[in-house]
Design an enzyme around this catalytic site. Structure first.
Site, PDB file in Angstrom:
ATOM      1  N   VAL A 100       1.517  33.634 -55.118  1.00  0.00           N
ATOM      2  CA  VAL A 100       1.766  32.193 -55.138  1.00  0.00           C
ATOM      3  C   VAL A 100       0.986  31.702 -56.358  1.00  0.00           C
ATOM      4  CG1 VAL A 100       1.440  29.996 -53.953  1.00  0.00           C
ATOM      5  CG2 VAL A 100       2.117  32.013 -52.648  1.00  0.00           C
ATOM      6  N   PRO A 101       1.687  31.411 -57.450  1.00  0.00           N
ATOM      7  CA  PRO A 101       1.040  31.265 -58.765  1.00  0.00           C
ATOM      8  C   PRO A 101       0.274  29.970 -59.004  1.00  0.00           C
ATOM      9  CG  PRO A 101       3.373  30.844 -58.961  1.00  0.00           C
ATOM     10  CD  PRO A 101       3.138  31.259 -57.526  1.00  0.00           C
ATOM     11  N   CYS A 102      -0.831  29.804 -58.299  1.00  0.00           N
ATOM     12  CA  CYS A 102      -1.659  28.611 -58.493  1.00  0.00           C
ATOM     13  C   CYS A 102      -2.282  28.582 -59.887  1.00  0.00           C
ATOM     14  CB  CYS A 102      -2.731  28.511 -57.418  1.00  0.00           C
ATOM     15  SG  CYS A 102      -3.824  29.936 -57.321  1.00  0.00           S
ATOM     16  N   HIS A 103      -2.341  29.735 -60.543  1.00  0.00           N
ATOM     17  CA  HIS A 103      -2.893  29.781 -61.905  1.00  0.00           C
ATOM     18  C   HIS A 103      -1.993  29.060 -62.910  1.00  0.00           C
ATOM     19  CE1 HIS A 103      -0.284  33.331 -61.534  1.00  0.00           C
ATOM     20  NE2 HIS A 103      -0.054  33.188 -62.824  1.00  0.00           N
TER      21      HIS A 103
END
Length: 159
Positions: A121-124
């Site tokens: 889950v690409p929170c970056h």
């Protein structure tokens, strides 16, 4: 029963947890107490394989069953994060607007910071409205590394 495996990544040891219902968490640490796992339960093999492909530059999205724990609002935020394409970034305000209320920016940022599924889950891919690399639970240097890794235009060294 939740199983856990550790794999080596360019950013430290990643710990992947989950069961037959899906992946519950992926986190990273630089602590030496974690060592790569030698045996991988069947229900975690796909996650291990896909994360390894990601770090080798052979995967841009994940096809995994996810089962994170969180509030309904957190899960809504995490679902929005899943919609951010590889190599792209959005702001915290963009996420709040996608949720239907720009006033939820702080709550959206908080949920982003509580994302239990590192990289998957690409929170970056969420940055400040001014383009700055703000807050990242794994450390800003990891966020910068991940965004550079996903940048479709690789800068070549002149020397």
């Amino acid at each position: 029963m939740i199983d856990e495996v550790c794999i080596e990544t360019p950013l430290g040891i990643a710990t992947i947890s989950g069961d037959k219902n899906g992946i519950t968490s992926v986190s990273v640490t630089k602590e030496s107490k974690h060592t790569p796992s030698t045996e991988i339960p069947e229900h975690l093999q796909k996650a291990v394989s896909q994360l390894n492909e990601y770090f080798k530059g052979r995967r841009t999205d994940f096809d995994l069953t996810l089962n994170p724990s969180g509030t309904d609002f957190q899960k809504r935020v995490w679902n929005e994060l899943l919609k951010i394409p590889f190599g792209k970034t959005v702001s915290y305000l963009d996420i709040a607007k996608r949720l239907g209320d720009p006033k939820t920016i702080r709550a959206a940022a908080s949920a982003n910071g509580k994302n239990p599924l590192w990289i998957i889950v690409p929170c970056h891919r969420v940055i400040g409205s001014d383009g700055s690399l703000t807050g990242y639970a794994g450390g800003l240097w990891r966020k910068k590394w991940l965004l550079n890794h996903e940048n479709p235009v690789k800068q070549q060294s002149l020397f």
